[in-house]
Scaffold this motif. Sequence first.
Motif, PDB file in Angstrom:
ATOM      1  N   LYS A 113       0.653  -1.342   0.053  1.00  0.00           N
ATOM      2  CA  LYS A 113       0.331   0.097  -0.270  1.00  0.00           C
ATOM      3  C   LYS A 113       0.736   1.231   0.061  1.00  0.00           C
ATOM      4  N   PRO A 114       0.547   1.941  -0.797  1.00  0.00           N
ATOM      5  CA  PRO A 114       1.236   3.536  -0.833  1.00  0.00           C
ATOM      6  C   PRO A 114       1.214   3.647   0.965  1.00  0.00           C
ATOM      7  N   LYS A 115       2.712   3.840   1.069  1.00  0.00           N
ATOM      8  CA  LYS A 115       2.866   4.715   2.707  1.00  0.00           C
ATOM      9  C   LYS A 115       2.384   6.375   3.195  1.00  0.00           C
ATOM     10  N   GLU A 116       0.958   6.047   4.389  1.00  0.00           N
ATOM     11  CA  GLU A 116       0.436   7.821   4.563  1.00  0.00           C
ATOM     12  C   GLU A 116       1.648   7.885   5.277  1.00  0.00           C
ATOM     13  N   ILE A 117       1.742   9.040   4.904  1.00  0.00           N
ATOM     14  CA  ILE A 117       1.865  10.166   5.256  1.00  0.00           C
ATOM     15  C   ILE A 117       1.213   9.844   7.420  1.00  0.00           C
ATOM     16  N   PRO A 118       1.994  10.647   7.965  1.00  0.00           N
ATOM     17  CA  PRO A 118       1.487  10.543   9.512  1.00  0.00           C
ATOM     18  C   PRO A 118       0.996  12.301   9.333  1.00  0.00           C
ATOM     19  N   VAL A 119      -0.131  12.418  10.080  1.00  0.00           N
ATOM     20  CA  VAL A 119      -0.889  13.339  10.221  1.00  0.00           C
ATOM     21  C   VAL A 119       0.112  14.142  10.649  1.00  0.00           C
ATOM     22  N   GLU A 120       0.898  14.408  11.663  1.00  0.00           N
ATOM     23  CA  GLU A 120       1.972  15.171  12.472  1.00  0.00           C
ATOM     24  C   GLU A 120       2.803  16.161  11.462  1.00  0.00           C
ATOM     25  N   VAL A 121       3.123  15.672  10.061  1.00  0.00           N
ATOM     26  CA  VAL A 121       4.242  15.692   8.679  1.00  0.00           C
ATOM     27  C   VAL A 121       2.439  17.065   8.082  1.00  0.00           C
ATOM     28  N   THR A 122       1.893  16.545   8.046  1.00  0.00           N
ATOM     29  CA  THR A 122       0.644  17.294   7.514  1.00  0.00           C
ATOM     30  C   THR A 122       0.461  18.824   7.296  1.00  0.00           C
ATOM     31  N   VAL A 123       0.158  18.514   9.310  1.00  0.00           N
ATOM     32  CA  VAL A 123      -0.419  19.443  10.026  1.00  0.00           C
ATOM     33  C   VAL A 123       0.807  20.618   9.891  1.00  0.00           C
ATOM     34  N   GLY A 124       1.691  20.053  10.429  1.00  0.00           N
ATOM     35  CA  GLY A 124       3.393  20.702  10.434  1.00  0.00           C
ATOM     36  C   GLY A 124       3.899  21.890   9.092  1.00  0.00           C
ATOM     37  N   LYS A 125       3.045  21.252   8.053  1.00  0.00           N
ATOM     38  CA  LYS A 125       4.021  21.934   6.934  1.00  0.00           C
ATOM     39  C   LYS A 125       2.831  22.977   6.472  1.00  0.00           C
ATOM     40  N   ILE A 126       1.114  22.172   6.773  1.00  0.00           N
ATOM     41  CA  ILE A 126       0.632  23.874   6.836  1.00  0.00           C
ATOM     42  C   ILE A 126       0.229  24.657   7.953  1.00  0.00           C
ATOM     43  N   ILE A 127       1.164  23.872   9.140  1.00  0.00           N
ATOM     44  CA  ILE A 127       0.950  25.319  10.158  1.00  0.00           C
ATOM     45  C   ILE A 127       2.241  26.234   9.226  1.00  0.00           C
ATOM     46  N   GLU A 128       3.080  25.382   8.933  1.00  0.00           N
ATOM     47  CA  GLU A 128       4.404  26.573   8.124  1.00  0.00           C
ATOM     48  C   GLU A 128       4.182  27.160   7.517  1.00  0.00           C
ATOM     49  N   LYS A 129       3.149  27.043   6.344  1.00  0.00           N
ATOM     50  CA  LYS A 129       2.516  28.120   5.900  1.00  0.00           C
ATOM     51  C   LYS A 129       1.945  28.961   6.486  1.00  0.00           C
ATOM     52  N   LEU A 130       1.148  28.864   7.476  1.00  0.00           N
ATOM     53  CA  LEU A 130       0.829  29.773   8.176  1.00  0.00           C
ATOM     54  C   LEU A 130       0.898  30.376   9.194  1.00  0.00           C
ATOM     55  N   LYS A 131       1.936  30.326   9.789  1.00  0.00           N
ATOM     56  CA  LYS A 131       2.725  30.863  10.192  1.00  0.00           C
ATOM     57  C   LYS A 131       3.698  32.472   9.675  1.00  0.00           C
ATOM     58  N   THR A 132       4.016  31.559   8.269  1.00  0.00           N
ATOM     59  CA  THR A 132       4.672  32.698   7.742  1.00  0.00           C
ATOM     60  C   THR A 132       3.488  33.822   6.377  1.00  0.00           C
ATOM     61  N   GLU A 133       2.226  32.804   6.190  1.00  0.00           N
ATOM     62  CA  GLU A 133       1.566  34.251   5.553  1.00  0.00           C
ATOM     63  C   GLU A 133       0.837  34.661   6.458  1.00  0.00           C
ATOM     64  N   ILE A 142      -0.131  25.629  18.296  1.00  0.00           N
ATOM     65  CA  ILE A 142      -0.205  24.627  18.909  1.00  0.00           C
ATOM     66  C   ILE A 142      -2.315  24.888  19.528  1.00  0.00           C
ATOM     67  N   ALA A 143      -2.918  25.918  19.619  1.00  0.00           N
ATOM     68  CA  ALA A 143      -4.209  25.592  19.055  1.00  0.00           C
ATOM     69  C   ALA A 143      -5.122  24.964  17.609  1.00  0.00           C
ATOM     70  N   ILE A 144      -4.402  26.138  16.457  1.00  0.00           N
ATOM     71  CA  ILE A 144      -4.576  25.527  15.357  1.00  0.00           C
ATOM     72  C   ILE A 144      -4.087  24.273  14.610  1.00  0.00           C
ATOM     73  N   SER A 145      -3.044  23.948  15.675  1.00  0.00           N
ATOM     74  CA  SER A 145      -2.234  22.172  14.918  1.00  0.00           C
ATOM     75  C   SER A 145      -3.432  21.297  15.852  1.00  0.00           C
ATOM     76  N   ASN A 146      -4.129  21.732  16.793  1.00  0.00           N
ATOM     77  CA  ASN A 146      -4.917  20.964  17.196  1.00  0.00           C
ATOM     78  C   ASN A 146      -6.352  20.159  16.470  1.00  0.00           C
ATOM     79  N   ILE A 147      -6.460  21.444  15.962  1.00  0.00           N
ATOM     80  CA  ILE A 147      -7.720  22.008  15.233  1.00  0.00           C
ATOM     81  C   ILE A 147      -7.163  21.042  14.071  1.00  0.00           C
ATOM     82  N   LEU A 148      -6.439  21.356  13.539  1.00  0.00           N
ATOM     83  CA  LEU A 148      -6.755  21.135  11.959  1.00  0.00           C
ATOM     84  C   LEU A 148      -5.774  19.051  12.279  1.00  0.00           C
ATOM     85  N   THR A 149      -5.271  19.066  13.251  1.00  0.00           N
ATOM     86  CA  THR A 149      -5.355  17.208  13.700  1.00  0.00           C
ATOM     87  C   THR A 149      -6.346  16.448  13.898  1.00  0.00           C
ATOM     88  N   GLU A 150      -7.239  17.509  14.369  1.00  0.00           N
ATOM     89  CA  GLU A 150      -8.853  16.649  14.523  1.00  0.00           C
ATOM     90  C   GLU A 150      -8.994  16.393  13.239  1.00  0.00           C
TER      91      GLU A 150
END
Length: 164
Positions: free
Chosen positions: A56-76, A85-93
């Motif tokens: 099966k294709p390897k699933e990317i861990p949720v934390e990695v995806t959230v980390g990438k999104i948060i980095e983009k949001l931080k800069t933008e 922290i709060a947005i990370s928890n929301i996105l993880t869920e």
Amino acid sequence: MKTIQKLFVIAFLLLSINNLTAQYNNGYGGNQYGNNGYGSNGYGRMNSGMGQEPSKPKEIPVEVTVGKIIEKLKTEIDLDELQVIAISNILTESIRSQGIIIKQESSQADKIKNIKALSDITDAKVMVLLNKDQKEKYIALTEELKNPKKSKSDKKSKKKSEEE
């Protein structure tokens, strides 16, 4: 009586040996002696991956995806650490819920509708945490992600098709 027992033991041994050699010759033992009953020399079956589960294709861990999104949001949109922290928890869920929705046995239309609703809820939760400036930037960013700009090559090919 002893002869009957001996016959049973001999018959049992012969059948066992026959079974073992059958397994050995059909690929379990490497079979270096030619045709193994599958029309090949033993390498075709061994190297074709039969007997193994399809990978099966390897699933990317949720934390990695959230980390990438948060980095983009931080800069933008200039998030502070509490917002991160709060947005990370929301996105993880949200991402975990999306995974559950995708794996459900329902129609594609239902899945799309449920993911859209989840996306709207997630956006609403994130918007509560942002100030006025950040909200404007967040809305612009989400619109840009929903409607990505077309590249120049896409525009050129569209113009050519319109001209014809």
